[in-house]
Enzyme design. Structure first.
Site, PDB file in Angstrom:
ATOM      1  N   LYS A  51      -0.498   2.349   2.033  1.00 34.28           N
ATOM      2  CA  LYS A  51      -1.302   0.835   2.063  1.00 34.28           C
ATOM      3  C   LYS A  51      -2.226   0.770   3.058  1.00 34.28           C
ATOM      4  CE  LYS A  51       2.965  -1.301   4.260  1.00 34.28           C
ATOM      5  NZ  LYS A  51       3.797  -2.355   3.833  1.00 34.28           N
ATOM      6  N   ASN A  62      -0.846   0.534   6.778  1.00 31.43           N
ATOM      7  CA  ASN A  62      -0.477   1.517   7.446  1.00 31.43           C
ATOM      8  C   ASN A  62      -1.490   2.553   7.984  1.00 31.43           C
ATOM      9  OD1 ASN A  62       2.153   0.674   7.673  1.00 31.43           O
ATOM     10  ND2 ASN A  62       2.954   1.898   5.676  1.00 31.43           N
ATOM     11  N   ASP A  81       3.510   4.546  10.564  1.00 31.12           N
ATOM     12  CA  ASP A  81       4.756   4.030   9.941  1.00 31.12           C
ATOM     13  C   ASP A  81       5.406   5.014   8.956  1.00 31.12           C
ATOM     14  OD1 ASP A  81       6.893   2.638   9.123  1.00 31.12           O
ATOM     15  OD2 ASP A  81       6.014   0.526   9.030  1.00 31.12           O
ATOM     16  N   THR A 128       6.109   0.051  -1.003  1.00 31.10           N
ATOM     17  CA  THR A 128       5.565  -1.396  -1.119  1.00 31.10           C
ATOM     18  C   THR A 128       5.173  -1.756  -2.478  1.00 31.10           C
ATOM     19  OG1 THR A 128       4.463  -1.126   1.083  1.00 31.10           O
ATOM     20  CG2 THR A 128       3.482  -2.875  -0.349  1.00 31.10           C
TER      21      THR A 128
END
Length: 295
Positions: free
Chosen positions: A141, A144, A157, A176
């Site tokens: 995403k 990150n 992450d 997510t």
């Protein structure tokens, strides 16, 4: 690197003057800007509460994150050292002064295609390295993705990353909501193909905006199961092509077929930006007036 050699960088102005610079805050802790006693270099240090890790039963995730980050040697993934004390575990990473792609996307609304291509290419190189080392990422995403001082995009992450033997599947529900692949929602078991789905979603978000959005996760999941949304007219043929090839059923996804991630790297023939036309099999009539003798 020794833990005692790291000192926090302090805000030099504004309402937080004199306080340590915080680069980000999350559910498990915060990321602070550090430097060395000699002020030679800057680092981002993620500080996570050990008590919170135990309370949320995340011990295995954290240990795995340290394990993979310690062995990774890839320009698009970053970790320098790890430390611990009685309260926290610390992960010291490269400081990416460009900040999150998410912040830039919020400022700009959407990216021009060359910028989106560059960001995506950096992610593809990180994925190529991880998949080659039997690691799924599972949390792609814009939040990150960080930019270094030269504009290269780095993956951060690894809380949802997982080792997986080729040919096997796993059944955990992670990710997510806006980026979760259909097979995770359906609990059909998933593998490396979920990273390619999320890559398609990322490209759409960089060029257009989030393809699946709602304040309620269940509504997001319904939209994901309905398929990729309509493309706006300004989207190029090349962009539509790669998104549609990254987001079908797992076995048909670009990157997840015989040639692997090479297909993503080399996506798009040279004629990708031209309309398609049927082959013309009719032949023009012959003509012999000789007007073209000097042609």
């Amino acid at each position: 690197m020794r833990f005692q050699d790291l000192v926090p960088v302090l805000y030099q102005e504004g309402r937080f003057h004199g306080d340590p610079v915080t680069l980000g805050v999350g559910g498990f802790g915060r990321v602070e800007l550090m430097t060395t006693l000699t002020h030679g270099k800057y680092y981002a240090m993620k500080r996570v509460s050990k008590k919170l890790i135990v309370a949320k039963r995340q011990e295995e995730h954290i240990l795995f994150e340290k394990k993979i980050l310690k062995v990774i040697q890839c320009d698009f993934i970053i970790l320098h050292a790890t430390f611990k004390d009685t309260r926290y575990i610390y992960m010291v990473m490269e400081f990416c002064s460009g900040g999150e792609i998410w912040t830039k996307l919020k400022e700009r609304g959407r990216f021009e295609e060359p910028i989106a291509v560059f960001c995506t290419a950096c992610v593809v190189e990180a994925f190529a390295y991880l998949h080659k080392n039997s690691i799924m990422y599972r949390d792609l995403k814009p939040e990150n993705l960080l930019m270094d001082v030269k504009g290269y995009v780095k993956l951060v992450d690894f809380g949802f990353a997982k080792e997986l033997v080729r040919g096997e599947k796993t059944y955990s529900f992670v990710g997510t909501p806006e980026y979760i692949a259909p097979e995770i929602i359906k609990n059909q078991g998933h593998d490396y193909a979920v990273d390619f789905w999320s890559l398609g979603v990322l490209i759409f978000e960089l060029l257009v905006g989030p393809p699946f959005s709602s304040s309620e996760p269940q509504k997001i999941y319904s939209k994901i199961l309905d398929g990729v949304p309509k493309y706006p007219p300004y989207l190029s043929e090349a962009a539509k092509s790669i998104i549609s090839k990254l987001c079908p059923r797992p076995g048909q996804r670009l990157g997840n077929t015989k040639n692997g991630i090479k297909d993503v790297r080399h996506h798009g023939p040279c004629y990708i930006n031209f309309d398609r036309f049927p082959h013309d099999q009719a032949k023009a009539d012959e003509e012999f007036s000789d007007w073209d003798r000097d042609f």
